[in-house]
Design a protein around this motif. Sequence first.
Motif, PDB file in Angstrom:
ATOM      1  N   ASP A 167       0.834  -1.209   0.000  1.00 40.95           N
ATOM      2  CA  ASP A 167       0.000   0.000   0.000  1.00 40.95           C
ATOM      3  C   ASP A 167       0.864   1.254   0.000  1.00 40.95           C
ATOM      4  O   ASP A 167       0.596   2.198  -0.745  1.00 40.95           O
ATOM      5  CB  ASP A 167      -0.936   0.018   1.211  1.00 40.95           C
ATOM      6  CG  ASP A 167      -2.029  -1.026   1.115  1.00 40.95           C
ATOM      7  OD1 ASP A 167      -2.425  -1.386  -0.016  1.00 40.95           O
ATOM      8  OD2 ASP A 167      -2.499  -1.495   2.177  1.00 40.95           O
ATOM      9  N   ARG A 177       2.396   1.709  -3.486  1.00 38.45           N
ATOM     10  CA  ARG A 177       1.422   2.205  -4.457  1.00 38.45           C
ATOM     11  C   ARG A 177       1.141   3.697  -4.235  1.00 38.45           C
ATOM     12  O   ARG A 177       1.109   4.485  -5.170  1.00 38.45           O
ATOM     13  CB  ARG A 177       0.119   1.402  -4.354  1.00 38.45           C
ATOM     14  CG  ARG A 177      -0.912   1.768  -5.410  1.00 38.45           C
ATOM     15  CD  ARG A 177      -2.233   1.035  -5.238  1.00 38.45           C
ATOM     16  NE  ARG A 177      -2.897   1.494  -4.031  1.00 38.45           N
ATOM     17  CZ  ARG A 177      -3.116   0.749  -2.940  1.00 38.45           C
ATOM     18  NH1 ARG A 177      -2.740  -0.502  -2.901  1.00 38.45           N
ATOM     19  NH2 ARG A 177      -3.723   1.259  -1.891  1.00 38.45           N
ATOM     20  N   GLU A 178       0.976   4.099  -2.975  1.00 36.24           N
ATOM     21  CA  GLU A 178       0.724   5.505  -2.653  1.00 36.24           C
ATOM     22  C   GLU A 178       1.922   6.382  -2.987  1.00 36.24           C
ATOM     23  O   GLU A 178       1.766   7.498  -3.494  1.00 36.24           O
ATOM     24  CB  GLU A 178       0.343   5.633  -1.175  1.00 36.24           C
ATOM     25  CG  GLU A 178      -0.985   4.987  -0.860  1.00 36.24           C
ATOM     26  CD  GLU A 178      -1.174   4.655   0.615  1.00 36.24           C
ATOM     27  OE1 GLU A 178      -2.264   4.180   0.959  1.00 36.24           O
ATOM     28  OE2 GLU A 178      -0.244   4.865   1.416  1.00 36.24           O
TER      29      GLU A 178
END
Length: 168
Positions: free
Chosen positions: A154, A157-158
């Motif tokens: 996560d 991806r961010e």
Amino acid sequence: LTDALTIEANRAVERAVKMVPPLPASEEEPEGEGHSVLKTEKVQWRRLLRQALADCPLPEASIFFLRFVEGLSIEDISDLYGVEATSVMKSLRAVCVDLSFRTGFAGPTRTPPDPATLAPERREALGFAVELAEGGAANDVRQRVERYIMTDADARREDEAVKQILGL
């Protein structure tokens, strides 16, 4: 004076967004129309970014506009608003994260996670690319955060989504 500057910056954002027509409802090209430079991926991403900036509910959106559209430095913005440069950086991080979600670059969810619900490591990594781009991270902090980003899907991806916003 600060409220007047914020209002004027918000108006400038609204004017800039109105200059660009909204994305068409369908992304299919009519038959017979070949490839156009105006339909390149980056142009489409910039349109998404402009719309996301117009829709951004954060009052700090004007800081993003001043930094990345008007080209003011972090120091100029901090002088303009009468705040510390670290506050400007924190605001830029928040807006970049918000925009990365609103544009869809950070995944299907269109709203960023609530930082209060995140682990401290992920909270520190959220929007860290902004700080790196502005040259403001100690080497040990940079290494620790980059290691975390590499191991958490996560966060990775961010981070890539924020880098994409900065690249536009």
